[in-house]
Design a protein around this motif. Sequence first.
Motif, PDB file in Angstrom:
ATOM      1  N   ARG A   1      -4.255  -9.307  86.046  1.00 24.35           N
ATOM      2  CA  ARG A   1      -4.272  -7.855  85.841  1.00 24.35           C
ATOM      3  C   ARG A   1      -5.116  -7.156  86.903  1.00 24.35           C
ATOM      4  O   ARG A   1      -4.771  -6.068  87.370  1.00 24.35           O
ATOM      5  CB  ARG A   1      -4.808  -7.550  84.449  1.00 24.35           C
ATOM      6  CG  ARG A   1      -3.858  -7.934  83.323  1.00 24.35           C
ATOM      7  CD  ARG A   1      -4.487  -7.679  81.964  1.00 24.35           C
ATOM      8  NE  ARG A   1      -3.565  -8.002  80.876  1.00 24.35           N
ATOM      9  CZ  ARG A   1      -3.898  -7.971  79.591  1.00 24.35           C
ATOM     10  NH1 ARG A   1      -5.136  -7.640  79.227  1.00 24.35           N
ATOM     11  NH2 ARG A   1      -2.999  -8.271  78.668  1.00 24.35           N
ATOM     12  N   ALA A   2      -6.217  -7.790  87.299  1.00 23.54           N
ATOM     13  CA  ALA A   2      -7.076  -7.195  88.322  1.00 23.54           C
ATOM     14  C   ALA A   2      -6.338  -7.110  89.654  1.00 23.54           C
ATOM     15  O   ALA A   2      -6.473  -6.110  90.387  1.00 23.54           O
ATOM     16  CB  ALA A   2      -8.354  -8.009  88.474  1.00 23.54           C
ATOM     17  N   HIS A   3      -5.547  -8.141  89.980  1.00 21.63           N
ATOM     18  CA  HIS A   3      -4.767  -8.107  91.225  1.00 21.63           C
ATOM     19  C   HIS A   3      -3.708  -6.998  91.190  1.00 21.63           C
ATOM     20  O   HIS A   3      -3.480  -6.314  92.198  1.00 21.63           O
ATOM     21  CB  HIS A   3      -4.098  -9.464  91.458  1.00 21.63           C
ATOM     22  CG  HIS A   3      -4.999 -10.481  92.098  1.00 21.63           C
ATOM     23  ND1 HIS A   3      -5.300 -10.461  93.434  1.00 21.63           N
ATOM     24  CD2 HIS A   3      -5.678 -11.537  91.570  1.00 21.63           C
ATOM     25  CE1 HIS A   3      -6.120 -11.478  93.729  1.00 21.63           C
ATOM     26  NE2 HIS A   3      -6.371 -12.147  92.608  1.00 21.63           N
ATOM     27  N   ILE A   4      -3.077  -6.822  90.044  1.00 18.75           N
ATOM     28  CA  ILE A   4      -2.074  -5.755  89.915  1.00 18.75           C
ATOM     29  C   ILE A   4      -2.731  -4.381  90.053  1.00 18.75           C
ATOM     30  O   ILE A   4      -2.218  -3.493  90.745  1.00 18.75           O
ATOM     31  CB  ILE A   4      -1.341  -5.878  88.555  1.00 18.75           C
ATOM     32  CG1 ILE A   4      -0.505  -7.163  88.521  1.00 18.75           C
ATOM     33  CG2 ILE A   4      -0.453  -4.652  88.329  1.00 18.75           C
ATOM     34  CD1 ILE A   4       0.129  -7.440  87.169  1.00 18.75           C
TER      35      ILE A   4
ATOM     36  N   ILE B   1     -13.499  -4.985  93.761  1.00 16.11           N
ATOM     37  CA  ILE B   1     -14.640  -5.585  93.078  1.00 16.11           C
ATOM     38  C   ILE B   1     -14.227  -6.135  91.721  1.00 16.11           C
ATOM     39  O   ILE B   1     -14.731  -7.170  91.265  1.00 16.11           O
ATOM     40  CB  ILE B   1     -15.773  -4.552  92.941  1.00 16.11           C
ATOM     41  CG1 ILE B   1     -16.299  -4.166  94.332  1.00 16.11           C
ATOM     42  CG2 ILE B   1     -16.917  -5.084  92.093  1.00 16.11           C
ATOM     43  CD1 ILE B   1     -17.311  -3.041  94.309  1.00 16.11           C
ATOM     44  N   SER B   2     -13.285  -5.453  91.061  1.00 14.91           N
ATOM     45  CA  SER B   2     -12.794  -5.948  89.760  1.00 14.91           C
ATOM     46  C   SER B   2     -12.134  -7.317  89.903  1.00 14.91           C
ATOM     47  O   SER B   2     -12.250  -8.170  89.015  1.00 14.91           O
ATOM     48  CB  SER B   2     -11.815  -4.938  89.152  1.00 14.91           C
ATOM     49  OG  SER B   2     -12.451  -3.713  88.869  1.00 14.91           O
ATOM     50  N   VAL B   3     -11.452  -7.533  91.020  1.00 12.88           N
ATOM     51  CA  VAL B   3     -10.859  -8.861  91.269  1.00 12.88           C
ATOM     52  C   VAL B   3     -11.961  -9.898  91.431  1.00 12.88           C
ATOM     53  O   VAL B   3     -11.883 -11.017  90.889  1.00 12.88           O
ATOM     54  CB  VAL B   3      -9.960  -8.810  92.515  1.00 12.88           C
ATOM     55  CG1 VAL B   3      -9.463 -10.215  92.875  1.00 12.88           C
ATOM     56  CG2 VAL B   3      -8.768  -7.886  92.277  1.00 12.88           C
TER      57      VAL B   3
ATOM     58  N   LEU C   1     -23.830  -5.985  90.060  1.00 15.29           N
ATOM     59  CA  LEU C   1     -24.720  -5.140  90.853  1.00 15.29           C
ATOM     60  C   LEU C   1     -23.965  -4.457  91.990  1.00 15.29           C
ATOM     61  O   LEU C   1     -24.155  -3.257  92.246  1.00 15.29           O
ATOM     62  CB  LEU C   1     -25.866  -5.988  91.413  1.00 15.29           C
ATOM     63  CG  LEU C   1     -26.879  -5.240  92.291  1.00 15.29           C
ATOM     64  CD1 LEU C   1     -27.543  -4.117  91.508  1.00 15.29           C
ATOM     65  CD2 LEU C   1     -27.918  -6.204  92.833  1.00 15.29           C
ATOM     66  N   VAL C   2     -23.096  -5.201  92.656  1.00 15.09           N
ATOM     67  CA  VAL C   2     -22.263  -4.600  93.709  1.00 15.09           C
ATOM     68  C   VAL C   2     -21.390  -3.490  93.128  1.00 15.09           C
ATOM     69  O   VAL C   2     -21.230  -2.414  93.724  1.00 15.09           O
ATOM     70  CB  VAL C   2     -21.401  -5.683  94.387  1.00 15.09           C
ATOM     71  CG1 VAL C   2     -20.444  -5.053  95.403  1.00 15.09           C
ATOM     72  CG2 VAL C   2     -22.274  -6.717  95.062  1.00 15.09           C
TER      73      VAL C   2
ATOM     74  N   LYS D   1     -10.763   6.110  98.105  1.00 22.74           N
ATOM     75  CA  LYS D   1     -11.258   4.915  98.795  1.00 22.74           C
ATOM     76  C   LYS D   1     -12.269   4.176  97.934  1.00 22.74           C
ATOM     77  O   LYS D   1     -12.282   2.937  97.897  1.00 22.74           O
ATOM     78  CB  LYS D   1     -11.874   5.309 100.135  1.00 22.74           C
ATOM     79  CG  LYS D   1     -10.850   5.742 101.179  1.00 22.74           C
ATOM     80  CD  LYS D   1     -11.515   6.198 102.464  1.00 22.74           C
ATOM     81  CE  LYS D   1     -10.477   6.630 103.491  1.00 22.74           C
ATOM     82  NZ  LYS D   1     -11.098   7.141 104.745  1.00 22.74           N
ATOM     83  N   ARG D   2     -13.123   4.914  97.263  1.00 21.82           N
ATOM     84  CA  ARG D   2     -14.088   4.276  96.367  1.00 21.82           C
ATOM     85  C   ARG D   2     -13.387   3.631  95.172  1.00 21.82           C
ATOM     86  O   ARG D   2     -13.787   2.565  94.687  1.00 21.82           O
ATOM     87  CB  ARG D   2     -15.116   5.303  95.897  1.00 21.82           C
ATOM     88  CG  ARG D   2     -16.155   5.640  96.937  1.00 21.82           C
ATOM     89  CD  ARG D   2     -17.045   4.449  97.200  1.00 21.82           C
ATOM     90  NE  ARG D   2     -17.921   4.646  98.347  1.00 21.82           N
ATOM     91  CZ  ARG D   2     -18.778   3.746  98.781  1.00 21.82           C
ATOM     92  NH1 ARG D   2     -18.871   2.573  98.170  1.00 21.82           N
ATOM     93  NH2 ARG D   2     -19.538   3.980  99.841  1.00 21.82           N
ATOM     94  N   GLN D   3     -12.334   4.266  94.670  1.00 24.15           N
ATOM     95  CA  GLN D   3     -11.585   3.677  93.558  1.00 24.15           C
ATOM     96  C   GLN D   3     -10.872   2.398  93.996  1.00 24.15           C
ATOM     97  O   GLN D   3     -10.793   1.428  93.240  1.00 24.15           O
ATOM     98  CB  GLN D   3     -10.585   4.698  93.016  1.00 24.15           C
ATOM     99  CG  GLN D   3     -11.234   5.865  92.292  1.00 24.15           C
ATOM    100  CD  GLN D   3     -10.238   6.916  91.842  1.00 24.15           C
ATOM    101  OE1 GLN D   3      -9.079   6.919  92.287  1.00 24.15           O
ATOM    102  NE2 GLN D   3     -10.667   7.820  90.976  1.00 24.15           N
ATOM    103  N   THR D   4     -10.361   2.414  95.232  1.00 20.23           N
ATOM    104  CA  THR D   4      -9.727   1.211  95.767  1.00 20.23           C
ATOM    105  C   THR D   4     -10.748   0.086  95.915  1.00 20.23           C
ATOM    106  O   THR D   4     -10.480  -1.079  95.584  1.00 20.23           O
ATOM    107  CB  THR D   4      -9.081   1.509  97.129  1.00 20.23           C
ATOM    108  OG1 THR D   4      -8.113   2.553  96.977  1.00 20.23           O
ATOM    109  CG2 THR D   4      -8.398   0.273  97.684  1.00 20.23           C
TER     110      THR D   4
END
Length: 443
Positions: free
Chosen positions: A336-339, A276-278, A123-124, A268-271
Amino acid sequence: MENKDLNLQVLAVSNVSKGVEIRILSRIGLIISVMPLVLTARKISIEEAVNTALEESITADQARLQKIQGGEALVEGFAGFLPRVSASTSSSSTSLDSLGSGSWSSQVSLAQPVVDATAIIGLVSGFNQNAMYRKQSVQTLSKLIVEVEKSYYNLAKRESLMRSAEKAYERAQESEKAVKKRFELGDASKADALSAEAATLSAQMQLTLAEGQLKDARTHLSDLMLGRYEESSLETEELADPEMPDSLPSTIVSDELLKDNPDLAVLKRQTRSSNISVWQAWAALLPSLSITAGKNFTQEGAIPVFSTWDDIPTGYGISISVPFIDIPSRAIGISRAHIARRQAHLAQSAQELTTKELLSTLLYTQDVAYKSFEFAKKSEALAREKYNLTIRSYELEASSIVELMQAQADLADAERALAEAKANYWSSRADLNYVLGRSLEAR
């Protein structure tokens, strides 16, 4: 014999009168043929050009679709909290020959998530994706506005250069007449007459070139507005004289100046999306809890008999899911999410640095463009006065043909420089407005 001569004179006068009448009629016909073009000429303001492009262009449609995509991402985020309904039916047999001929067992179940970290983070993510698509929509429209504005300024420049080329051609013809007049009186050489004729041909060539460039500029602006206006009738309003932007620090470029930059807003939104992916990758390791409800059917065929729905008791339960088996794959997903998050942060930092450098350059360019316009304006006035003095001086035999041709060329160059300086200023202002994310003219 006298009567014969008189008849010939009358006939000659009649022929001359007819010739004059034909020329007059042809000129009237030319004026009438040109009148529709003049009457249909359509001067549009830059605001009208921008609004038309925002309504008609394909780019504007793409921006609207990006907003729709954002809404779908938000709906997808809420979908994680909706109940999940599933149905299954199966049959078993002791032999292949009797497979499917026995009784069938069917189940209809409903599971309502109660505690699910993946759904919460989803949801976030939906809210962030919606915001990102909206920022991309603003970015798309901002780029379209800049393109339309710069195309409009280019057309205004081409119109000014066209008028300049027409005036230069008229001056060349005027100079050629003055040289021929002196040549007929024996005060100018044949070389002078040829030089004046060559200058007229050169001015005519410049006029032809300006006509082609003007047509291309009209086509480009018309295409951005999806042909709302006829290219041949498309004209711009006179560009205002440049003005210096105030209250903008030219020495220190702060983050506050770039808070509305459309490119940085998207990054900024992509960052944030990478952050959120992490969280989502870690949430996938956590257990989830759901409340379940279901009914079991036993029937002869594969299709359940729903007429007995009320007679079958409903079973309720609590379901807890712990992803022990998927831990290795989830761990790889976390890495992978951290990378990806690190790459997103680096891309944002690099873009911020590039944007600050670009803003510093544009602030400096605005200052130079304004000074260039002031210089070009004064140079054009001086060149015009010099040409007027030189043409009169040449007619009085006080100047040479070389001086006249040079004054004529200097004035043409000064007119072109003035038109280009004014258009270049407003084009750089359009770029500056885009980087700042707001219009300086609206202050």
